[in-house]
Design a protein around this motif. Structure first.
Motif, PDB file in Angstrom:
ATOM      1  N   ILE A  80      -2.340  -1.348   6.069  1.00  0.00           N
ATOM      2  CA  ILE A  80      -2.661  -0.255   5.145  1.00  0.00           C
ATOM      3  C   ILE A  80      -1.609   0.845   5.253  1.00  0.00           C
ATOM      4  O   ILE A  80      -1.157   1.388   4.238  1.00  0.00           O
ATOM      5  CB  ILE A  80      -4.077   0.284   5.435  1.00  0.00           C
ATOM      6  N   ALA A  81      -1.185   1.166   6.471  1.00  0.00           N
ATOM      7  CA  ALA A  81      -0.174   2.205   6.661  1.00  0.00           C
ATOM      8  C   ALA A  81       1.146   1.841   5.993  1.00  0.00           C
ATOM      9  O   ALA A  81       1.905   2.726   5.559  1.00  0.00           O
ATOM     10  CB  ALA A  81       0.040   2.448   8.148  1.00  0.00           C
ATOM     11  N   ALA A  82       1.431   0.542   5.891  1.00  0.00           N
ATOM     12  CA  ALA A  82       2.678   0.083   5.263  1.00  0.00           C
ATOM     13  C   ALA A  82       2.578  -0.022   3.746  1.00  0.00           C
ATOM     14  O   ALA A  82       3.601  -0.247   3.076  1.00  0.00           O
ATOM     15  CB  ALA A  82       3.079  -1.271   5.841  1.00  0.00           C
ATOM     16  N   ALA A  83       1.375   0.151   3.190  1.00  0.00           N
ATOM     17  CA  ALA A  83       1.148  -0.033   1.757  1.00  0.00           C
ATOM     18  C   ALA A  83       1.444   1.260   0.996  1.00  0.00           C
ATOM     19  O   ALA A  83       0.542   1.958   0.517  1.00  0.00           O
ATOM     20  CB  ALA A  83      -0.281  -0.496   1.501  1.00  0.00           C
ATOM     21  N   VAL A  84       2.725   1.584   0.901  1.00  0.00           N
ATOM     22  CA  VAL A  84       3.152   2.821   0.241  1.00  0.00           C
ATOM     23  C   VAL A  84       4.286   2.503  -0.734  1.00  0.00           C
ATOM     24  O   VAL A  84       5.049   1.552  -0.527  1.00  0.00           O
ATOM     25  CB  VAL A  84       3.615   3.876   1.266  1.00  0.00           C
ATOM     26  N   PRO A  91       8.314  -5.207  -4.760  1.00  0.00           N
ATOM     27  CA  PRO A  91       8.293  -3.786  -4.386  1.00  0.00           C
ATOM     28  C   PRO A  91       6.928  -3.157  -4.670  1.00  0.00           C
ATOM     29  O   PRO A  91       6.345  -3.355  -5.740  1.00  0.00           O
ATOM     30  CB  PRO A  91       9.388  -3.166  -5.266  1.00  0.00           C
ATOM     31  N   LEU A  92       6.421  -2.407  -3.718  1.00  0.00           N
ATOM     32  CA  LEU A  92       5.117  -1.764  -3.866  1.00  0.00           C
ATOM     33  C   LEU A  92       5.242  -0.538  -4.764  1.00  0.00           C
ATOM     34  O   LEU A  92       6.160   0.274  -4.602  1.00  0.00           O
ATOM     35  CB  LEU A  92       4.575  -1.357  -2.499  1.00  0.00           C
ATOM     36  N   LYS A  93       4.301  -0.413  -5.695  1.00  0.00           N
ATOM     37  CA  LYS A  93       4.321   0.683  -6.652  1.00  0.00           C
ATOM     38  C   LYS A  93       2.935   1.314  -6.736  1.00  0.00           C
ATOM     39  O   LYS A  93       1.911   0.657  -6.491  1.00  0.00           O
ATOM     40  CB  LYS A  93       4.716   0.161  -8.041  1.00  0.00           C
ATOM     41  N   ALA A  94       2.913   2.572  -7.085  1.00  0.00           N
ATOM     42  CA  ALA A  94       1.632   3.241  -7.299  1.00  0.00           C
ATOM     43  C   ALA A  94       0.855   2.497  -8.380  1.00  0.00           C
ATOM     44  O   ALA A  94       1.409   2.118  -9.407  1.00  0.00           O
ATOM     45  CB  ALA A  94       1.854   4.695  -7.698  1.00  0.00           C
ATOM     46  N   GLY A  95      -0.433   2.290  -8.138  1.00  0.00           N
ATOM     47  CA  GLY A  95      -1.280   1.573  -9.083  1.00  0.00           C
ATOM     48  C   GLY A  95      -1.561   0.139  -8.692  1.00  0.00           C
ATOM     49  O   GLY A  95      -2.429  -0.507  -9.286  1.00  0.00           O
ATOM     50  N   LEU A  96      -0.859  -0.360  -7.675  1.00  0.00           N
ATOM     51  CA  LEU A  96      -1.127  -1.716  -7.196  1.00  0.00           C
ATOM     52  C   LEU A  96      -2.368  -1.700  -6.313  1.00  0.00           C
ATOM     53  O   LEU A  96      -2.467  -0.897  -5.385  1.00  0.00           O
ATOM     54  CB  LEU A  96       0.076  -2.235  -6.410  1.00  0.00           C
ATOM     55  N   VAL A  97      -3.324  -2.575  -6.611  1.00  0.00           N
ATOM     56  CA  VAL A  97      -4.562  -2.668  -5.825  1.00  0.00           C
ATOM     57  C   VAL A  97      -4.575  -4.023  -5.129  1.00  0.00           C
ATOM     58  O   VAL A  97      -4.422  -5.066  -5.769  1.00  0.00           O
ATOM     59  CB  VAL A  97      -5.803  -2.493  -6.707  1.00  0.00           C
ATOM     60  N   ILE A 129      -2.764   1.518  -3.843  1.00  0.00           N
ATOM     61  CA  ILE A 129      -1.530   2.219  -3.490  1.00  0.00           C
ATOM     62  C   ILE A 129      -1.325   3.365  -4.477  1.00  0.00           C
ATOM     63  O   ILE A 129      -1.393   3.168  -5.691  1.00  0.00           O
ATOM     64  CB  ILE A 129      -0.330   1.254  -3.527  1.00  0.00           C
ATOM     65  N   THR A 130      -1.112   4.562  -3.950  1.00  0.00           N
ATOM     66  CA  THR A 130      -0.884   5.731  -4.801  1.00  0.00           C
ATOM     67  C   THR A 130       0.324   6.498  -4.275  1.00  0.00           C
ATOM     68  O   THR A 130       0.777   6.281  -3.151  1.00  0.00           O
ATOM     69  CB  THR A 130      -2.104   6.675  -4.837  1.00  0.00           C
ATOM     70  N   ALA A 131       0.804   7.423  -5.086  1.00  0.00           N
ATOM     71  CA  ALA A 131       1.936   8.256  -4.674  1.00  0.00           C
ATOM     72  C   ALA A 131       1.588   9.119  -3.467  1.00  0.00           C
ATOM     73  O   ALA A 131       2.478   9.541  -2.713  1.00  0.00           O
ATOM     74  CB  ALA A 131       2.380   9.138  -5.840  1.00  0.00           C
ATOM     75  N   ASP A 132       0.300   9.374  -3.259  1.00  0.00           N
ATOM     76  CA  ASP A 132      -0.149  10.208  -2.145  1.00  0.00           C
ATOM     77  C   ASP A 132      -0.593   9.393  -0.936  1.00  0.00           C
ATOM     78  O   ASP A 132      -1.142   9.942   0.024  1.00  0.00           O
ATOM     79  CB  ASP A 132      -1.309  11.102  -2.598  1.00  0.00           C
ATOM     80  N   GLY A 133      -0.367   8.079  -0.989  1.00  0.00           N
ATOM     81  CA  GLY A 133      -0.767   7.218   0.114  1.00  0.00           C
ATOM     82  C   GLY A 133      -1.867   6.255  -0.288  1.00  0.00           C
ATOM     83  O   GLY A 133      -2.465   6.385  -1.363  1.00  0.00           O
ATOM     84  N   PRO A 134      -2.171   5.291   0.558  1.00  0.00           N
ATOM     85  CA  PRO A 134      -3.185   4.296   0.220  1.00  0.00           C
ATOM     86  C   PRO A 134      -4.601   4.864   0.253  1.00  0.00           C
ATOM     87  O   PRO A 134      -4.935   5.688   1.106  1.00  0.00           O
ATOM     88  CB  PRO A 134      -3.001   3.221   1.296  1.00  0.00           C
ATOM     89  N   ILE A 135      -5.424   4.405  -0.689  1.00  0.00           N
ATOM     90  CA  ILE A 135      -6.838   4.740  -0.734  1.00  0.00           C
ATOM     91  C   ILE A 135      -7.620   3.493  -0.321  1.00  0.00           C
ATOM     92  O   ILE A 135      -7.445   2.435  -0.935  1.00  0.00           O
ATOM     93  CB  ILE A 135      -7.278   5.183  -2.139  1.00  0.00           C
ATOM     94  N   ILE A 136      -8.461   3.601   0.692  1.00  0.00           N
ATOM     95  CA  ILE A 136      -9.275   2.461   1.135  1.00  0.00           C
ATOM     96  C   ILE A 136     -10.560   2.487   0.303  1.00  0.00           C
ATOM     97  O   ILE A 136     -11.486   3.260   0.585  1.00  0.00           O
ATOM     98  CB  ILE A 136      -9.583   2.520   2.632  1.00  0.00           C
ATOM     99  N   LEU A 137     -10.625   1.637  -0.696  1.00  0.00           N
ATOM    100  CA  LEU A 137     -11.778   1.650  -1.608  1.00  0.00           C
ATOM    101  C   LEU A 137     -13.034   1.108  -0.952  1.00  0.00           C
ATOM    102  O   LEU A 137     -14.149   1.435  -1.376  1.00  0.00           O
ATOM    103  CB  LEU A 137     -11.446   0.839  -2.864  1.00  0.00           C
TER     104      LEU A 137
END
Length: 257
Positions: free
Chosen positions: A140-144, A197-203, A243-251
């Motif tokens: 999760i910490a790497a998911a940015v 590449p990881l991008k904001a909006g990827l779940v 994945i968001t610009a402000d960091g990962p959200i654990i849904l």
């Protein structure tokens, strides 16, 4: 196809994540020595109906399954680590239990898993559970944004290999959205800096799973349950994250439940 979700869509996914988290927290709390696996499935089914949710499992029939799954939760016990098909079995003292649950709420899916021991635990069982949990935290910490899928895979592998466990890459994390399994695949081992590449909006559903002394599996005669080839026990930890610009959200965060 890899899909990116808007901030509004990620907000719409929160009820599914909350429901899956609450269901797993409840089931874990209620599961004791003597609990029957079919009763766990019935309880999960009741919670799905009460919430107006839909099961992602009951009609699920991928190429690796012998038939539609037919139940609403995976219950993997001891040497079973993935896709455990509930059956008539009363849990015994010291059993290592993995509950893996996915459901859809208002058309959005969340997926999560938790491992724990009922009754008196073995030290080696607590160790492998703790390793999968730390590996999930590292993933999760790497998911940015700016990292790649390989960075998530490498983070999981660093924890697992550091604790002396082998890793099977046949099954791993995956995209989540309107369906339970989507692109991209997220292996539990890989090279940092490689892959999508990881991008904001990827779940993603990230799911480190390990076996104590092997990385080899076989399919149980039930056509679904995956077990270790040497009888060693396994553990599995999983969260759906955005994945968001402000960091990962654990849904599917259960920490406050």
């Amino acid at each position: 196809m890899i899909e990116l979700r808007t901030p509004a869509e990620i907000e719409q996914m929160r009820p599914a994540g909350r429901f899956v988290a609450e269901t797993l927290a409840t089931l874990k709390d209620e599961t004791k020595v003597g609990t029957n696996l079919l009763d766990i499935d019935r309880r999960a089914h009741d919670m799905i109906r009460a919430a107006g949710a839909e099961s992602c499992y009951i009609d699920y029939h991928p190429s690796f399954g012998a038939m539609p799954f037919g139940k609403v939760i995976c219950t993997s016990i001891n040497d079973a680590v993935l896709h455990g098909l509930p059956f008539d079995y009363n849990l015994r003292d010291g059993d290592l239990v993995t509950l893996d649950f996915a459901a859809s709420v208002d058309g959005w899916v969340a997926d999560s898993a938790v491992s724990f021991v009922v009754g008196t635990p073995r030290d080696e069982d607590l160790r492998i559970i703790e390793t999968t949990e730390r590996a999930l935290d590292a993933a999760i910490a790497a998911a940015v944004p700016g990292n790649r899928i390989g960075d998530i895979s490498a983070a999981i592998a660093a924890v697992a290999h550091g604790d002396g466990y082998a890793i099977n890459t046949d099954f791993g994390g995956h995209g989540v959205g309107r369906t339970m399994h989507g692109d991209p695949h997220v292996p539990n081992d890989g090279r940092a800096g490689r892959g999508y590449p990881l991008k904001a909006g990827l779940v993603l559903a990230l799911e480190p799973w390990l076996l104590q002394t092997t990385d080899k599996l076989f399919t149980d005669p039930d056509g679904w349950t995956l077990r270790s080839t040497d009888g060693s026990r396994g553990a599995h930890s999983e969260h759906t994250i955005a994945i968001t610009a402000d960091g990962p959200i654990i849904l599917t965060d259960r920490s406050g439940l």
